[in-house]
Design an enzyme around this catalytic site. Structure first.
Site, PDB file in Angstrom:
ATOM      1  N   ASP A  23       1.202  -1.331  -0.253  1.00 33.21           N
ATOM      2  CA  ASP A  23      -0.523   0.371  -0.385  1.00 33.21           C
ATOM      3  C   ASP A  23       1.146   1.195   0.319  1.00 33.21           C
ATOM      4  O   ASP A  23       1.318   1.918   0.907  1.00 33.21           O
ATOM      5  CB  ASP A  23      -0.442   0.267   1.430  1.00 33.21           C
ATOM      6  CG  ASP A  23      -2.151   1.426   1.161  1.00 33.21           C
ATOM      7  OD1 ASP A  23      -1.720   1.610   0.190  1.00 33.21           O
ATOM      8  OD2 ASP A  23      -2.533   1.888   2.060  1.00 33.21           O
ATOM      9  N   GLU A  74      -1.383  -0.991  -4.439  1.00 32.05           N
ATOM     10  CA  GLU A  74      -1.973  -0.220  -4.966  1.00 32.05           C
ATOM     11  C   GLU A  74      -2.369   0.625  -6.371  1.00 32.05           C
ATOM     12  O   GLU A  74      -1.578   1.193  -6.099  1.00 32.05           O
ATOM     13  CB  GLU A  74      -2.597   0.715  -3.560  1.00 32.05           C
ATOM     14  CG  GLU A  74      -4.269   0.863  -3.713  1.00 32.05           C
ATOM     15  CD  GLU A  74      -4.825   1.657  -2.528  1.00 32.05           C
ATOM     16  OE1 GLU A  74      -4.674   0.945  -1.491  1.00 32.05           O
ATOM     17  OE2 GLU A  74      -4.961   3.041  -2.525  1.00 32.05           O
ATOM     18  N   ASP A 103      -2.527   0.846   6.959  1.00 31.70           N
ATOM     19  CA  ASP A 103      -1.677   0.287   6.116  1.00 31.70           C
ATOM     20  C   ASP A 103      -0.980  -0.611   5.467  1.00 31.70           C
ATOM     21  O   ASP A 103      -0.750  -1.605   4.413  1.00 31.70           O
ATOM     22  CB  ASP A 103      -0.696   1.864   5.786  1.00 31.70           C
ATOM     23  CG  ASP A 103      -0.786   2.877   5.953  1.00 31.70           C
ATOM     24  OD1 ASP A 103      -0.977   4.145   5.060  1.00 31.70           O
ATOM     25  OD2 ASP A 103      -1.299   3.847   7.508  1.00 31.70           O
TER      26      ASP A 103
END
Lengths: 214, 214
Positions: free
Chosen positions: B7, B68, B141
């Site tokens: 992430d 992501e 996260d």
């Protein structure tokens, strides 16, 4: 000082190396463009650009890397790729211990042409003249990379003077705070018998000095 | 298959490693977060994140990296840093010959919670359950990085089936084109004495088959 300028991009990444001499004298060492095929995988394209940029860093041994600062007002897809390339360029510089400076397109245009709103053609014309090139660098991304490097060379001394002025101002502020604190201490000591009112005033004074720029 | 999920972020970059077994079975190998100080230079921050991510790649030897996909509808400054980190992660994967897959936040949420609009808390709750963790991964996260890896493991077989179906369709289309061409050839040979009109018709036919998906 030798500057490597990079106009980040996935399809075309402009790269230019400029040497700065005394005053405003500048000379072009090398200029080119790294291209990657639009139909390749993103990670493969990033690797392609990184390999070329790192090769240029190792070949030309710049002392600083100047990269165009990316904004997101343009096409979203393009901006993401551009930001990713600017990230890998900054990373490659950091791995070599090279400082990285980011300049906005308007800063570059203003440094080269005197106007932050100059168009691509104007930037190419000016950079060709400034560097005394026999012909205009192509594509525009290559010209932009050289413009970035020149912008950095011409802005850096000004940025240096500004930093020196700011450091001098901070030093003056520090002296001022010290003199204030000394005055408050002697006032507090001299008025210790006067009770809480005087202490409260001294406390307020030190809170104020704490608000000065450090 | 072992997946490293990332992430991307400059202040906090979530990293998670998940092993996928038979069917939908998944297990957490490691999870953590790379942090860099907000007041450090951008290139130093990128280097800090890159060092941690590369260390994780070398330690855990994933077969694929899931990142992501960054969109620019959020805060512009944050998005640029996030895009730059996603670029250096993709580059690190490419340097190791690892494939990189990008998944959107909605794809991840949908894969984990059944809804593309799930909130952060829901994603954390679900990933904790799915991986059978004793406690919820923190910060969010880190949980997102694990969710990305699981999303990739669960979506990949579907993507594989889709690719197989598309390949089958392309094969059928190719057969169809070959049969058409053969029919046209025999028609053209059989009607060679009929003059240019028949030839023109055959030519038109082959131009049409050229328009089929290949």
């Amino acid at each position: 000082m030798r500057v490597l300028g990079v106009d980040p991009g996935l399809t075309r990444c402009g790269i230019g190396v400029v040497d700065g001499g005394r005053g405003r004298s500048v000379s072009c060492v090398a200029v080119g463009v790294a291209r990657t095929p639009a139909d390749a995988e993103l990670s493969a394209r990033l690797l392609g650009v990184a390999d070329v940029v790192e090769e240029w860093m190792d070949t030309h041994e710049p002392e600083v890397v100047a990269v165009e600062r990316v904004f997101s007002q343009h096409n979203v897809r393009t901006v993401m790729g551009t930001a990713q390339v600017s990230g890998i360029v900054a990373l490659a510089a950091a791995r070599r211990g090279l400082p990285v400076a980011f300049h906005t397109p308007s800063e570059v245009k203003a440094a080269i042409s005197g106007s932050g709103r100059a168009d691509k053609r104007q930037v190419t014309t000016m950079i060709t003249k400034i560097l005394g090139l026999a012909e205009a660098p192509k594509p525009a991304d290559a010209a932009d990379a050289l413009a970035l490097a020149v912008c950095h060379l011409w802005r850096a001394p000004m940025a240096g003077r500004l930093a020196a002025a700011e450091a001098r101002a901070a030093e003056l502020a520090r002296h001022h705070r010290e003199r204030l604190r000394a005055a408050q201490r002697s006032a507090a000591n001299g008025s210790a018998s006067k009770g809480p009112a005087a202490k409260g005033s001294a406390g307020k004074g030190s809170a104020q000095t704490g608000g000065l720029p450090s």
